[in-house]
Structure formats: structure tokens, C-alpha cells
Design a protein around this motif. Structure first.
Motif, PDB file in Angstrom:
ATOM      1  N   LYS A   1     -75.909  -3.976-100.797  1.00  0.00           N
ATOM      2  CA  LYS A   1     -75.941  -5.051-101.792  1.00  0.00           C
ATOM      3  C   LYS A   1     -75.073  -6.238-101.363  1.00  0.00           C
ATOM      4  CE  LYS A   1     -72.294  -3.041-104.699  1.00  0.00           C
ATOM      5  NZ  LYS A   1     -71.964  -2.420-105.986  1.00  0.00           N
ATOM      6  N   TYR A   2     -73.940  -5.971-100.698  1.00  0.00           N
ATOM      7  CA  TYR A   2     -73.079  -7.086-100.291  1.00  0.00           C
ATOM      8  C   TYR A   2     -73.715  -7.876 -99.152  1.00  0.00           C
ATOM      9  CZ  TYR A   2     -69.542  -4.863-103.187  1.00  0.00           C
ATOM     10  OH  TYR A   2     -68.855  -4.320-104.244  1.00  0.00           O
ATOM     11  N   ARG A   3     -74.387  -7.163 -98.261  1.00  0.00           N
ATOM     12  CA  ARG A   3     -75.073  -7.873 -97.176  1.00  0.00           C
ATOM     13  C   ARG A   3     -76.159  -8.784 -97.728  1.00  0.00           C
ATOM     14  NH1 ARG A   3     -79.774  -7.146 -95.176  1.00  0.00           N
ATOM     15  NH2 ARG A   3     -80.019  -5.082 -96.128  1.00  0.00           N
ATOM     16  N   VAL A   4     -76.953  -8.241 -98.664  1.00  0.00           N
ATOM     17  CA  VAL A   4     -78.012  -9.063 -99.261  1.00  0.00           C
ATOM     18  C   VAL A   4     -77.409 -10.208-100.071  1.00  0.00           C
ATOM     19  CG1 VAL A   4     -79.942  -9.048-100.898  1.00  0.00           C
ATOM     20  CG2 VAL A   4     -79.640  -7.144 -99.296  1.00  0.00           C
TER      21      VAL A   4
ATOM     22  N   PHE B   1     -78.319 -14.880-100.655  1.00  0.00           N
ATOM     23  CA  PHE B   1     -77.901 -15.793-101.717  1.00  0.00           C
ATOM     24  C   PHE B   1     -76.684 -16.633-101.354  1.00  0.00           C
ATOM     25  CE2 PHE B   1     -80.138 -12.227-103.657  1.00  0.00           C
ATOM     26  CZ  PHE B   1     -81.096 -12.890-104.416  1.00  0.00           C
ATOM     27  N   GLY B   2     -76.021 -16.278-100.254  1.00  0.00           N
ATOM     28  CA  GLY B   2     -74.901 -17.097 -99.796  1.00  0.00           C
ATOM     29  C   GLY B   2     -73.615 -16.904-100.571  1.00  0.00           C
ATOM     30  N   PHE B   3     -73.468 -15.773-101.268  1.00  0.00           N
ATOM     31  CA  PHE B   3     -72.256 -15.503-102.044  1.00  0.00           C
ATOM     32  C   PHE B   3     -71.482 -14.364-101.400  1.00  0.00           C
ATOM     33  CE2 PHE B   3     -75.277 -16.769-105.612  1.00  0.00           C
ATOM     34  CZ  PHE B   3     -74.882 -18.096-105.587  1.00  0.00           C
ATOM     35  N   SER B   4     -70.182 -14.488-101.448  1.00  0.00           N
ATOM     36  CA  SER B   4     -69.349 -13.415-100.884  1.00  0.00           C
ATOM     37  C   SER B   4     -68.921 -12.417-101.950  1.00  0.00           C
ATOM     38  CB  SER B   4     -68.098 -14.006-100.217  1.00  0.00           C
ATOM     39  OG  SER B   4     -67.355 -14.774-101.155  1.00  0.00           O
ATOM     40  N   THR B   5     -68.945 -12.834-103.204  1.00  0.00           N
ATOM     41  CA  THR B   5     -68.575 -11.932-104.310  1.00  0.00           C
ATOM     42  C   THR B   5     -69.542 -12.120-105.467  1.00  0.00           C
ATOM     43  OG1 THR B   5     -67.056 -13.574-105.250  1.00  0.00           O
ATOM     44  CG2 THR B   5     -66.113 -11.972-103.711  1.00  0.00           C
ATOM     45  N   PHE B   6     -69.601 -11.091-106.305  1.00  0.00           N
ATOM     46  CA  PHE B   6     -70.399 -11.183-107.517  1.00  0.00           C
ATOM     47  C   PHE B   6     -69.637 -11.960-108.593  1.00  0.00           C
ATOM     48  CE2 PHE B   6     -72.301  -7.426-105.544  1.00  0.00           C
ATOM     49  CZ  PHE B   6     -73.659  -7.661-105.757  1.00  0.00           C
TER      50      PHE B   6
END
Length: 600
Positions: A9-12, A17-22
Motif C-alpha cells: 500500500k505504501y508503494r502504491v 498518488f505521489g504521497f509519502s503518508t496517509f
């Protein structure tokens, strides 16, 4: 930190989406879907709802289905996904058969990850049979409030989606919406999931939006003043009818403001062009009915104006949520008057729906009135409606400029006592007539001019008493029944107010400051000779229709409605809809006949 359950999920999240955190609560929702659970996610506008189904769909791989209510909304999300390098498509009636067939071929070849469709297309037997050949990753239902009959934008076709859990057993379903109070959430949970769902409700607060409710006197001038004070900013002005949209857009344009109109009666090409201009260009003010807004993603909308009160706090919350999505300061400015309450009550009374729906809509209108009549922080009242507690915000009109309050026990007791004395059978307008000592045919025929309380409130103007009655409704000391006459009845707090043992603070207008709107005062003036003759003709027409329908004449239209027709002389059905006493059903049944009589 990599989740041991869903390490991709973090890779995707970063790659797609270009985000490092949720963001807040996104990860919980994503994990629930990836674990195979059904999910209902209620998240404020701008909180990143789309990622909550797009990311798990990409992690799961294969094909996932997204249900969306609007073609424009589908196309916008597909375009955004494609720009992010994702394999997304939409099949809908806005495309040619050849285009849809080619997209389906790509689906069968495994070249599509996210397929957007309307509920009608998804729920056809042919489409469901075709989809059973795939191992679906998930099904997402966007704008899920559309499935609830208690929601503010119910769409009957969404009810079909309740069959999804049986048609695709084992496939997780995620439903998402920005606005759903408890009854709407419960309705979605039961209809779509049969109660088998994990519900996530994120914080509703949008602290960057400053909230103001102002008395409505001259709406056009007040809207123009507000918009001019935000010179060069993008904004949305909501009006209740197509004619008001067109008139307001024209007036703003004449004042040098770049204003565009949007309503369902416009040619689709014109609507699309205006929407595209609003999204693409800075400084445009969109004047619209509620047909505009679902799925609109423009981050720099600096204000939302309600020239007329919305249908509910759910609708209000969703509509103001289109401002300030970039997190920068924004304004929500609502004009509110007695005529708005009457109009909304009329819509409820004359709606073609089940009694229970009418009752719930009336309760929601009462909650909206309470918000408008609030004497303490509006944000606290708004968030409390959605079940969220908060502290005074310092960013609403009441916090910034607290109203002067007075002990209103005497006037409140007088109003409540009169409602009780007259049997809880009459609406606000009639009670105000009795309080101020107005003698009309109805008052005289019922002998109410001889009541001890008749004219007991004559020192105050009608506008003041209307405000007092609204505040008593908001305080649940009075209740406005949803029947044809909107009778005022004693509310649950009536006895506490009548006892006089506790202070009852009320906002009382200063003497001489109450103003009557032009529309409200029109029938008050004396009719001239030609107008009197026209009124006689309208009454004759009313008698003929009443005889055909087998009902008393006043059931067709009361005298006051006919008088307002004569004075305002409507020339279109939109004009006629603005006349007091002309609801949707009567407009459809009698509007054209009376227009012909007026303009023949």
C-alpha cells in the motif's frame, strides 16, 4: 513503517498518488477494504475519499468497479487517474456505442483497473453476467448518500445497488460520502450492506471556512455587495430557482462581475462550457441551483453564498464544503428570512412522498432553522448535528460579533399561550395576525378578535413576531406541523418556557429596524381598477376549477395567492412558482391555466 498485512500500500501510495503518508483515517479505511471488509466512509470534502477506494483497487490488482451518479463526475475522475498513469475507463451513455464497446474489449483484455459506471448500467442482468467472469477486487459506491431516502439528494436508481452483495458475494464494497447524518448512515448501512459494514466517520470540521447567516431583506443587493467585497475571487452563489439564477447572474454581470449561470434547464453544451470556464479560469462567480457542485474539484473557491436557505444542514454542509479546499481562508454566507422557511415548508408539504419522509424532512428543516436562529457558536451547532462535539470556533458571525440578547420570557409566554388557546391549529402567519391585532375575514369569522390575548402583542411589528416564532421553533418550545397548514403546536420545551422559572434568552430586533421584503409586502397595497377586475376573473376561474375537482375554492388557491398573482403578474411558470401558495403540485396542475388567465 511497512504494514505486515498489506506491504504494497505504501508503494502504491507513493508511486500512483505521489504521497509519502496517509491523511487522517485514510489508512484505517484502506486496511479495512484490503482485509475484505465492507466499509462505509463518511469524510468531509477535500479529505481524500477517492484514494480510499482507488488505492486498494490498485493494490488488489485486476478489475474493480466504481459506481458514480454523474457522467461529468466519472469523466473527471477517470481523466485524473489517467493523468496519474492509472488504467481507468468509464462506460456511460455520453459515449458512442463504438467507444463503449472498445472500452469493454480493453476490460476483457485486462487493460483496465478501475471501471466507472452508473448504477443503472451496472445493475443490468447482462452487465452483471459479464462481470461474474472476473475476479473483482472491490466495488466502490461514490456519493453514497444518494442511496438513502433520508439523504439530501436521494436518487431512486441507487436503491438497486442493494443487490450487489448477493450478485458478487465475497467482493468487498466500499461506500463513500461527504455528508450523512446518523439516520442517513443507518439507512445506507441497511440498504446497501444489510447491516454488515464497518463505519468510519471522520471529523466534519472545516475550520478555515468562516460561517455567517444574515437577515434577508433585499437578496439581490446583498449578494452583489458581498461578491463585490471579494473582488476577483472565485465563488459560488446558490439560488433556489432557475429564474433566480438567471436574474442574479445577469445582475452581477451588469455590476462588472464575471458571473456565469448553471441550472438544469440550460442546454447541456452551455452548462458544460460554463462549468469548464469556472474550473479552468480564476475569478469567476458561478450562480447556480443545486444541480451544480457534485464532484466539483476546484481548490481555490473562496466563498459560497446561499441566496436562499438550503433544504437541510446536510445539503448546507456539502455545499459550503466546496469552498476553501486548499485549506486557505474561505467564507460561507447565507441569507435567511421567513419567506425561505415558508417556501421550504411548502416544498415538504406538497412533495409526492411517503408521510415518514415528509416527517423526517420537516425535522431536518427544524434543525436548519435552529442553526439559522442560533445565539451561540454556529459551528458548534453544525457539528453537533453530525454527532461531533466542539468548542466555540471564533470564526463565525456569532463568535466574532455576539448578538445582543434579552430575557424573552414575557413575549415567549404570550406567543405560546396564544398557540395553546387557539387549539394548536393555526400557522405562524395567523398567530402573528392575532398577536398584532389584525382583523381580517378569517379572524372575524372565527371570533378570535374577542380573545383576551387578541392584539396583546401589538406594540411589536409583524416581522419581530415572525422572528420570535422562528426562535421558539428553533428552541423546540413550538413545533411547526408538516401538514397542509403548517400549524404551530406546543413543543417539548413549551412548559419550561411557560413556567417562567428559568431565563429564556431571545434575540429581539431593535425597534424600527425590522424591514419587510418587497415580495412579502406586494399584496398589502390596494389594487387599482384593472387589477380588481383581474382578481374577479381569477376568482371565477378558481370557482370553476374547484367545482371540477369537488373541493372548496380556497383549496385551489387562497385569496392572498390570487392577489399576489395580480400584483406581481407572473409571465412564466418560473415566475408563478415564486408566488406564495403555489407549490410544485399546484404549479403543475393549475399554473398554466392561471398564467393564461393573467396574460390572455
Amino acid at each position: 513503517m511497512v504494514s505486515p498485512d498489506h506491504p504494497d500500500k505504501y508503494r502504491v501510495l507513493e508511486d500512483a498518488f505521489g504521497f509519502s503518508t496517509f491523511r487522517s483515517r485514510q489508512e484505517e479505511i484502506v486496511d479495512a477494504v484490503l482485509s475484505g471488509r465492507n466499509v462505509l466512509a463518511v469524510m468531509p470534502t477535500g479529505a481524500g475519499k477517492s484514494l480510499c477506494f482507488q488505492l486498494p483497487a490498485l493494490v488488489k490488482g485486476g478489475l474493480s468497479i466504481v459506481v458514480s451518479p454523474l457522467i461529468a463526475l466519472m469523466d473527471d475522475q477517470v481523466a485524473a487517474l489517467k493523468l496519474s498513469g492509472q488504467k481507468a475507463e468509464a462506460i456511460h451513455s455520453g459515449k458512442s456505442r463504438e467507444e463503449n464497446v472498445e472500452i469493454w474489449r480493453r476490460v476483457t483484455r485486462g487493460e483496465v483497473s478501475l471501471l466507472y459506471m452508473s448504477p443503472e448500467r451496472l445493475m443490468t442482468p447482462r452487465m452483471q453476467a459479464a462481470l461474474t467472469k472476473f475476479s473483482l477486487g472491490l466495488i466502490a459506491v461514490d456519493e453514497a448518500h444518494c442511496i438513502s431516502q433520508w439523504g439530501h439528494s436521494f436518487r431512486a436508481e441507487y436503491l438497486m445497488l442493494g443487490a450487489l452483495r448477493e450478485a458478487f458475494p465475497g467482493v468487498p464494497i466500499i461506500a463513500l460520502t461527504a455528508t450523512a447524518d446518523r439516520s442517513t448512515r443507518d439507512d445506507i448501512s441497511e440498504k446497501l450492506f444489510g447491516g454488515d459494514v464497518s463505519v468510519f466517520v471522520s471529523g466534519f470540521d472545516r475550520p478555515n471556512i468562516s460561517i455567517t447567516v444574515a437577515d434577508k431583506t433585499r437578496a439581490g443587493a446583498e449578494i452583489e455587495r458581498f461578491v463585490k467585497s471579494r473582488g476577483g475571487q472565485s465563488g459560488i452563489v446558490y439560488r433556489i430557482s432557475r429564474k433566480k439564477v438567471e436574474d442574479t447572474a445577469a445582475a452581477l454581470s451588469a455590476a462588472g462581475i464575471r458571473a456565469l449561470a448553471y441550472h438544469a434547464g440550460m442546454p447541456p453544451a452551455d452548462r458544460a462550457a460554463n462549468q469548464e470556464a469556472f474550473l479552468a479560469e480564476p475569478g469567476i462567480v458561478m450562480v447556480a441551483t443545486v444541480a451544480f457542485g457534485m464532484g466539483i474539484d476546484k481548490s481555490d473557491v473562496r466563498f459560497v453564498v446561499h441566496g436562499d436557505v438550503p433544504s437541510s444542514l446536510e445539503a448546507y454542509y456539502q455545499e459550503i464544503g466546496r469552498a476553501g479546499r486548499d485549506g486557505e481562508p474561505a467564507d460561507a454566507y447565507m441569507l435567511y428570512g421567513l419567506e425561505d422557511v415558508r417556501t421550504r415548508r411548502r416544498f415538504i408539504d406538497e412533495a409526492d412522498c411517503e408521510p415518514e419522509r415528509r416527517r423526517v424532512d420537516a425535522l431536518r428543516l427544524d434543525a436548519l432553522i435552529g442553526f439559522c436562529e442560533a445565539t451561540s457558536c454556529r459551528r458548534v451547532a453544525l457539528l453537533a448535528y453530525f454527532g461531533e462535539s466542539s468548542q466555540a470556533c471564533g470564526n463565525c458571525d456569532i463568535c466574532l460579533d455576539p448578538p445582543a440578547l434579552a430575557d424573552g420570557r414575557d413575549v415567549a409566554r404570550l406567543a405560546i399561550d396564544l398557540v395553546r388557546t387557539t387549539g394548536e391549529r393555526y400557522g405562524a402567519a395567523y398567530i402573528v395576525s392575532l398577536l398584532t391585532g389584525e382583523t381580517n375575514d378569517m379572524v372575524l369569522s372565527r371570533g378570535h378578535d374577542s380573545l383576551p390575548l387578541f392584539a396583546a402583542g401589538s406594540s411589536r411589528k409583524k416581522a419581530e413576531w415572525r422572528s420570535i416564532l422562528r426562535q421558539l421553533v428553533a428552541a423546540r418550545a413550538l413545533h411547526a406541523e408538516t401538514g397542509a397548514f403548517g400549524s404551530l403546536m406546543l413543543g417539548e420545551k413549551a412548559e419550561a418556557v411557560l413556567s417562567g422559572n428559568q431565563e429564556f434568552l431571545i434575540r429581539l430586533p431593535s425597534p424600527g429596524k425590522s424591514r419587510r421584503s418587497k415580495r412579502g409586502s406586494a399584496p398589502e397595497r390596494r389594487l387599482n381598477g384593472p387589477e380588481t377586475e383581474l382578481l374577479v376573473r381569477l376568482k371565477a376561474l378558481r370557482r370553476e376549477i374547484a367545482a371540477e375537482q369537488g373541493v372548496p375554492a380556497y383549496v385551489v388557491f387562497p385569496d392572498r395567492t390570487l392577489e399576489e398573482m395580480v400584483v406581481t403578474h407572473p409571465r412564466s411558470l418560473d415566475d408563478m412558482a415564486r408566488v406564495r401558495g403555489v407549490g410544485a403540485a399546484k404549479l403543475e396542475a393549475f399554473g398554466r391555466t392561471f398564467l393564461d388567465a393573467l396574460n390572455g
